[in-house]
Design an enzyme around this catalytic site. Structure first.
Site, PDB file in Angstrom:
ATOM      1  N   PHE A 141      49.288  79.786  21.267  1.00 15.52           N
ATOM      2  CA  PHE A 141      49.046  80.909  22.186  1.00 15.52           C
ATOM      3  C   PHE A 141      50.362  81.524  22.663  1.00 15.52           C
ATOM      4  CE2 PHE A 141      48.550  81.495  26.969  1.00 15.52           C
ATOM      5  CZ  PHE A 141      48.141  82.816  26.906  1.00 15.52           C
ATOM      6  N   ILE A 148      56.060  68.202  13.148  1.00 15.87           N
ATOM      7  CA  ILE A 148      57.357  67.626  13.565  1.00 15.87           C
ATOM      8  C   ILE A 148      57.319  66.102  13.657  1.00 15.87           C
ATOM      9  CG2 ILE A 148      58.244  69.688  14.735  1.00 15.87           C
ATOM     10  CD1 ILE A 148      57.521  68.266  17.429  1.00 15.87           C
ATOM     11  N   TYR A 198      49.460  63.190  30.258  1.00 11.16           N
ATOM     12  CA  TYR A 198      50.190  64.396  29.822  1.00 11.16           C
ATOM     13  C   TYR A 198      51.334  64.701  30.784  1.00 11.16           C
ATOM     14  CZ  TYR A 198      50.614  69.611  29.454  1.00 11.16           C
ATOM     15  OH  TYR A 198      51.041  70.919  29.366  1.00 11.16           O
ATOM     16  N   ASN A 203      49.743  78.077  34.470  1.00 10.30           N
ATOM     17  CA  ASN A 203      48.505  78.704  33.976  1.00 10.30           C
ATOM     18  C   ASN A 203      48.701  80.127  33.452  1.00 10.30           C
ATOM     19  OD1 ASN A 203      47.697  76.442  35.984  1.00 10.30           O
ATOM     20  ND2 ASN A 203      45.899  76.769  34.707  1.00 10.30           N
ATOM     21  N   ARG A 253      40.815  75.283  27.424  1.00 13.91           N
ATOM     22  CA  ARG A 253      41.160  75.460  28.837  1.00 13.91           C
ATOM     23  C   ARG A 253      40.213  76.475  29.479  1.00 13.91           C
ATOM     24  NH1 ARG A 253      47.541  75.703  27.463  1.00 13.91           N
ATOM     25  NH2 ARG A 253      46.626  76.540  25.544  1.00 13.91           N
ATOM     26  N   TYR A 294      34.337  66.094  31.523  1.00 19.46           N
ATOM     27  CA  TYR A 294      35.544  65.612  30.825  1.00 19.46           C
ATOM     28  C   TYR A 294      35.481  64.134  30.440  1.00 19.46           C
ATOM     29  CZ  TYR A 294      38.180  69.830  32.281  1.00 19.46           C
ATOM     30  OH  TYR A 294      38.636  71.107  32.452  1.00 19.46           O
ATOM     31  N   TYR A 309      39.185  61.376  34.259  1.00 17.34           N
ATOM     32  CA  TYR A 309      39.656  62.720  34.634  1.00 17.34           C
ATOM     33  C   TYR A 309      40.061  62.712  36.104  1.00 17.34           C
ATOM     34  CZ  TYR A 309      39.832  67.785  35.306  1.00 17.34           C
ATOM     35  OH  TYR A 309      40.251  69.065  35.595  1.00 17.34           O
ATOM     36  N   ARG A 353      48.135  74.853  42.955  1.00 14.17           N
ATOM     37  CA  ARG A 353      49.418  75.072  42.271  1.00 14.17           C
ATOM     38  C   ARG A 353      49.983  76.437  42.621  1.00 14.17           C
ATOM     39  NH1 ARG A 353      47.528  73.649  36.266  1.00 14.17           N
ATOM     40  NH2 ARG A 353      47.438  71.405  36.461  1.00 14.17           N
TER      41      ARG A 353
HETATM   42  N1  LIG Z   1      49.525  78.068  28.377  1.00 18.01           N
HETATM   43  C1  LIG Z   1      49.882  77.564  29.536  1.00 18.01           C
HETATM   44  O1  LIG Z   1      49.510  78.068  30.576  1.00 18.01           O
HETATM   45  C2  LIG Z   1      50.775  76.372  29.615  1.00 18.01           C
HETATM   46  C3  LIG Z   1      50.874  75.741  30.863  1.00 18.01           C
HETATM   47  C4  LIG Z   1      51.698  74.635  31.000  1.00 18.01           C
HETATM   48  C5  LIG Z   1      52.447  74.198  29.913  1.00 18.01           C
HETATM   49  N2  LIG Z   1      52.340  74.820  28.719  1.00 18.01           N
HETATM   50  C6  LIG Z   1      53.160  74.288  27.627  1.00 18.01           C
HETATM   51  O2  LIG Z   1      53.578  75.346  26.766  1.00 18.01           O
HETATM   52  C7  LIG Z   1      53.580  74.920  25.410  1.00 18.01           C
HETATM   53  C8  LIG Z   1      52.739  75.864  24.553  1.00 18.01           C
HETATM   54  O3  LIG Z   1      51.434  75.947  25.088  1.00 18.01           O
HETATM   55  P1  LIG Z   1      50.289  76.880  24.467  1.00 18.01           P
HETATM   56  O4  LIG Z   1      49.425  77.248  25.605  1.00 18.01           O
HETATM   57  O5  LIG Z   1      50.890  77.915  23.617  1.00 18.01           O
HETATM   58  O6  LIG Z   1      49.504  75.799  23.577  1.00 18.01           O
HETATM   59  P2  LIG Z   1      48.959  75.910  22.082  1.00 18.01           P
HETATM   60  O7  LIG Z   1      48.155  74.670  21.838  1.00 18.01           O
HETATM   61  O8  LIG Z   1      48.307  77.214  21.865  1.00 18.01           O
HETATM   62  O9  LIG Z   1      50.286  75.860  21.215  1.00 18.01           O
HETATM   63  C9  LIG Z   1      50.931  74.677  20.805  1.00 18.01           C
HETATM   64  C10 LIG Z   1      51.253  74.819  19.330  1.00 18.01           C
HETATM   65  O10 LIG Z   1      52.017  73.662  18.942  1.00 18.01           O
HETATM   66  C11 LIG Z   1      51.572  73.281  17.649  1.00 18.01           C
HETATM   67  N3  LIG Z   1      51.875  71.858  17.437  1.00 18.01           N
HETATM   68  C12 LIG Z   1      51.391  70.818  18.173  1.00 18.01           C
HETATM   69  N4  LIG Z   1      51.861  69.663  17.672  1.00 18.01           N
HETATM   70  C13 LIG Z   1      52.640  69.978  16.606  1.00 18.01           C
HETATM   71  C14 LIG Z   1      53.376  69.218  15.688  1.00 18.01           C
HETATM   72  N5  LIG Z   1      53.391  67.882  15.752  1.00 18.01           N
HETATM   73  N6  LIG Z   1      54.078  69.850  14.728  1.00 18.01           N
HETATM   74  C15 LIG Z   1      54.050  71.211  14.647  1.00 18.01           C
HETATM   75  N7  LIG Z   1      53.365  71.988  15.506  1.00 18.01           N
HETATM   76  C16 LIG Z   1      52.663  71.390  16.463  1.00 18.01           C
HETATM   77  C17 LIG Z   1      50.070  73.554  17.645  1.00 18.01           C
HETATM   78  O11 LIG Z   1      49.558  73.667  16.338  1.00 18.01           O
HETATM   79  C18 LIG Z   1      49.988  74.842  18.437  1.00 18.01           C
HETATM   80  O12 LIG Z   1      50.013  75.972  17.592  1.00 18.01           O
HETATM   81  C19 LIG Z   1      53.089  73.469  25.433  1.00 18.01           C
HETATM   82  O13 LIG Z   1      54.205  72.626  25.400  1.00 18.01           O
HETATM   83  C20 LIG Z   1      52.364  73.337  26.749  1.00 18.01           C
HETATM   84  O14 LIG Z   1      52.400  72.019  27.244  1.00 18.01           O
HETATM   85  C21 LIG Z   1      51.508  75.877  28.542  1.00 18.01           C
HETATM   86  O1  LIG Z   2      34.628  75.076  32.131  1.00 19.09           O
HETATM   87  C1  LIG Z   2      35.511  74.728  32.951  1.00 19.09           C
HETATM   88  C2  LIG Z   2      36.829  74.402  32.578  1.00 19.09           C
HETATM   89  C3  LIG Z   2      37.750  74.035  33.548  1.00 19.09           C
HETATM   90  N1  LIG Z   2      37.388  73.973  34.852  1.00 19.09           N
HETATM   91  C4  LIG Z   2      38.377  73.619  35.908  1.00 19.09           C
HETATM   92  O2  LIG Z   2      39.324  74.670  35.938  1.00 19.09           O
HETATM   93  C5  LIG Z   2      40.615  74.195  36.328  1.00 19.09           C
HETATM   94  C6  LIG Z   2      41.657  74.655  35.326  1.00 19.09           C
HETATM   95  O3  LIG Z   2      41.398  74.067  34.081  1.00 19.09           O
HETATM   96  P1  LIG Z   2      42.298  74.308  32.769  1.00 19.09           P
HETATM   97  O4  LIG Z   2      42.761  75.700  32.658  1.00 19.09           O
HETATM   98  O5  LIG Z   2      41.505  73.831  31.619  1.00 19.09           O
HETATM   99  O6  LIG Z   2      43.536  73.357  32.939  1.00 19.09           O
HETATM  100  P2  LIG Z   2      44.495  72.880  34.129  1.00 19.09           P
HETATM  101  O7  LIG Z   2      44.933  74.038  34.941  1.00 19.09           O
HETATM  102  O8  LIG Z   2      43.822  71.802  34.888  1.00 19.09           O
HETATM  103  O9  LIG Z   2      45.674  72.239  33.291  1.00 19.09           O
HETATM  104  C7  LIG Z   2      46.510  73.049  32.467  1.00 19.09           C
HETATM  105  O10 LIG Z   2      47.530  73.587  33.308  1.00 19.09           O
HETATM  106  C8  LIG Z   2      48.655  73.822  32.558  1.00 19.09           C
HETATM  107  C9  LIG Z   2      48.566  72.955  31.310  1.00 19.09           C
HETATM  108  O11 LIG Z   2      49.714  72.124  31.317  1.00 19.09           O
HETATM  109  C10 LIG Z   2      48.650  73.644  29.986  1.00 19.09           C
HETATM  110  O12 LIG Z   2      47.800  74.725  29.957  1.00 19.09           O
HETATM  111  C11 LIG Z   2      47.217  72.297  31.397  1.00 19.09           C
HETATM  112  O13 LIG Z   2      47.378  70.943  31.678  1.00 19.09           O
HETATM  113  C12 LIG Z   2      40.467  72.687  36.470  1.00 19.09           C
HETATM  114  O14 LIG Z   2      40.226  72.404  37.826  1.00 19.09           O
HETATM  115  C13 LIG Z   2      39.202  72.363  35.671  1.00 19.09           C
HETATM  116  O15 LIG Z   2      38.541  71.218  36.174  1.00 19.09           O
HETATM  117  C14 LIG Z   2      36.078  74.292  35.221  1.00 19.09           C
HETATM  118  O16 LIG Z   2      35.701  74.240  36.416  1.00 19.09           O
HETATM  119  N2  LIG Z   2      35.191  74.653  34.258  1.00 19.09           N
END
Ligand SMILES: NC(=O)c1ccc[n+]([C@@H]2O[C@H](COP(=O)([O-])OP(=O)(O)OC[C@H]3O[C@@H](n4cnc5c(N)ncnc54)[C@H](O)[C@@H]3O)[C@@H](O)[C@H]2O)c1
Ligand SMILES: O=c1ccn([C@@H]2O[C@H](COP(=O)(O)OP(=O)(O)O[C@H]3OC[C@](O)(CO)[C@H]3O)[C@@H](O)[C@H]2O)c(=O)[nH]1
Length: 389
Positions: free
Chosen positions: A28, A77, A185, A214, A235, A331, A335, A341
């Site tokens: 993403f 990786i 995580y 988020n 998510r 979940y 959980y 946040r």
């Molecule tokens: N989207 C958010 O709001 C959010 C929030 C907090 C942290 N993050 C962090 O940002 C980063 C990216 O998140 P995202 O939302 O784009 O997630 P995502 O799952 O869409 O992207 C992660 C990508 O990494 C690739 N990947 C995973 N393991 C791999 C491996 N072993 N080798 C090669 N590729 C691999 C997956 O195929 C995927 O395309 C992550 O590290 C996540 O923890 C994202």
């Molecule tokens: O159908 C649903 C799904 C989720 N919830 C609740 O919503 C809150 C947010 O959930 P989600 O976006 O799935 O994830 P979190 O915010 O908890 O965690 C993410 O934050 C950042 C990241 O590191 C990467 O994206 C990830 O860990 C939560 O309270 C769920 O319980 C719902 O009610 N209904």
């Protein structure tokens, strides 16, 4: 069209084109970052991932002007000897690869810990050994729960920002007990942050750590049964989008009382670009990247998404738009949740002068327009198909 000529950094210095090794480029965030870099900068991308569906539109199209500035390398990786060579070829490595959907943290804790800690070790090591700069994606989840969540429910101190604002250089990381495997995580991400920080302190690694709060927008996760597994739990944005597309009530986990601050992916990508192009201001820092003005409870998010989706789809909202579900049912065992946040923005403001722009309503409008355009027909067909069982 971006040229190398007229782009300058925050201190007025010309920006020279660089090569970026982007691990997890097919996800993403990676897909949006690739788009931004190709469309608005002269930089070159070595895009590494096991999948490339979300960046297919950027690859191998002779007519695209950036054709020679992105190369996709399909690799895992965990076990690919090409990794060090690709990091060596680049000026900067950005590591996005991770398992990062909460439904996995308590049900696949080993995969989660390996993905977020062990698998990142070689990336950090190769960057240190080859004197390469690293931007590593961590998470707001490293903060865990707020201090305020431990106060009595009716304590007025819960309203005091000192008890809930999350600061990179001051807030503690508060996780639940080990049997609450949700925290596998956050704990793995915290340890890799500490390792990177120590590499900086002891071995001179040039690093930046990003803590996304988020980030949401088009191409986030998958719609179960359409472009991802039917039983998969993405998510919250995709869970709620899926329910809206299917005209089913949105499931509120434990009453939807948890709070989140949502930021539009395009605002967040602006911040990452500033980090990439201003190393002197970004190196050695940990940055919260979020939108403190877009804070809602999950229940409020569900209500707003229901209203926005009715507007963009032209379909009336369901009479009963939400349903409560326990976290154990949704979940499974182990959980737990972050209660609230809200990012402190002092450091990113001071170092990069960055601020988010898009309101929650506006970002949901553009995102749900995309979801409707991309998935509505496919979901209708899937619903109409007789089930095989
Ligand atoms: N989207 C958010 O709001 C959010 C929030 C907090 C942290 N993050 C962090 O940002 C980063 C990216 O998140 P995202 O939302 O784009 O997630 P995502 O799952 O869409 O992207 C992660 C990508 O990494 C690739 N990947 C995973 N393991 C791999 C491996 N072993 N080798 C090669 N590729 C691999 C997956 O195929 C995927 O395309 C992550 O590290 C996540 O923890 C994202
Ligand atoms: O159908 C649903 C799904 C989720 N919830 C609740 O919503 C809150 C947010 O959930 P989600 O976006 O799935 O994830 P979190 O915010 O908890 O965690 C993410 O934050 C950042 C990241 O590191 C990467 O994206 C990830 O860990 C939560 O309270 C769920 O319980 C719902 O009610 N209904």
């Amino acid at each position: 069209m971006a040229t190398a000529m007229n782009r300058v950094d925050l201190d007025g210095r010309p920006i020279r084109p660089i090569t970026i090794c982007m691990i997890g480029a097919g996800g993403f965030i990676g897909s949006h970052l690739c788009e931004k870099l190709l469309m608005e900068t002269p930089h070159t991308i070595l895009a590494l991932d096991v999948y490339n569906d979300k960046i297919k539109h950027l690859l191998k199209t002779e007519s695209l002007s950036w054709n020679d500035r992105i190369q996709f390398h399909r690799l895992n990786i965990k076990n690919d000897s090409r990794l060090e060579g690709l990091i060596k070829m680049a000026d900067l490595t950005i590591n996005l690869a991770a398992i990062c959907t909460p439904a996995d943290y308590n049900t696949r804790p080993l995969d989660t810990i390996y993905s977020n800690f062990i698998d990142s070790l070689p990336v950090v090591k190769y960057c240190t050994e080859n004197n390469k700069r690293l931007i590593h994606f961590s998470t707001c989840e490293v903060y865990g729960k707020t201090i305020g969540s431990f106060l009595p429910k009716d304590s007025p101190l819960r309203q005091d920002p000192a008890y809930y604002i999350l600061k990179e250089d001051a807030s503690p990381c508060i996780f639940g007990p080990i049997e609450k495997q949700r925290w596998s995580y956050a704990c793995a991400k915290q340890l890799i942050e500490r390792l990177i920080y120590a590499e900086g302190a002891e071995n001179g690694l040039e690093f930046t750590i990003v803590r996304p709060f988020n980030w949401i927008g088009p191409r986030m996760d998958f719609i179960p049964g359409i472009d991802g597994p039917s039983e998969g739990v993405p998510r919250v944005l995709a869970c709620f989008s899926n329910a809206l597309l299917r005209r089913e009530p949105l499931k509120l986990v434990d009453g939807g009382q948890s709070q989140r601050s949502f930021i539009y992916i395009k605002d967040a990508i602006e911040a990452v670009l500033l980090m990439i192009e201003n190393p002197a201001r970004a190196n050695g820092h940990i940055f919260n990247v979020g939108n403190p003005y877009n804070e809602v409870t999950v229940r409020q998010l569900a209500e707003m998404m229901t209203e926005v989706y009715a507007n963009v789809s032209g379909e009336p909202a369901l009479e009963v738009p939400t349903v409560d579900v326990s976290s154990k049912e949704f979940y499974g065992e182990g959980y737990d949740d972050s209660d609230k946040r809200v990012p402190d923005m002092t450091i990113i403001n001071r170092q990069l002068g960055w601020n988010p722009k898009t309101s929650l309503w506006d970002l949901l409008e553009s995102t749900l327009t995309y979801q409707h355009r991309t998935y509505a027909e496919a979901v209708k067909k899937a619903i109409a198909r007789p089930s095989s069982s």
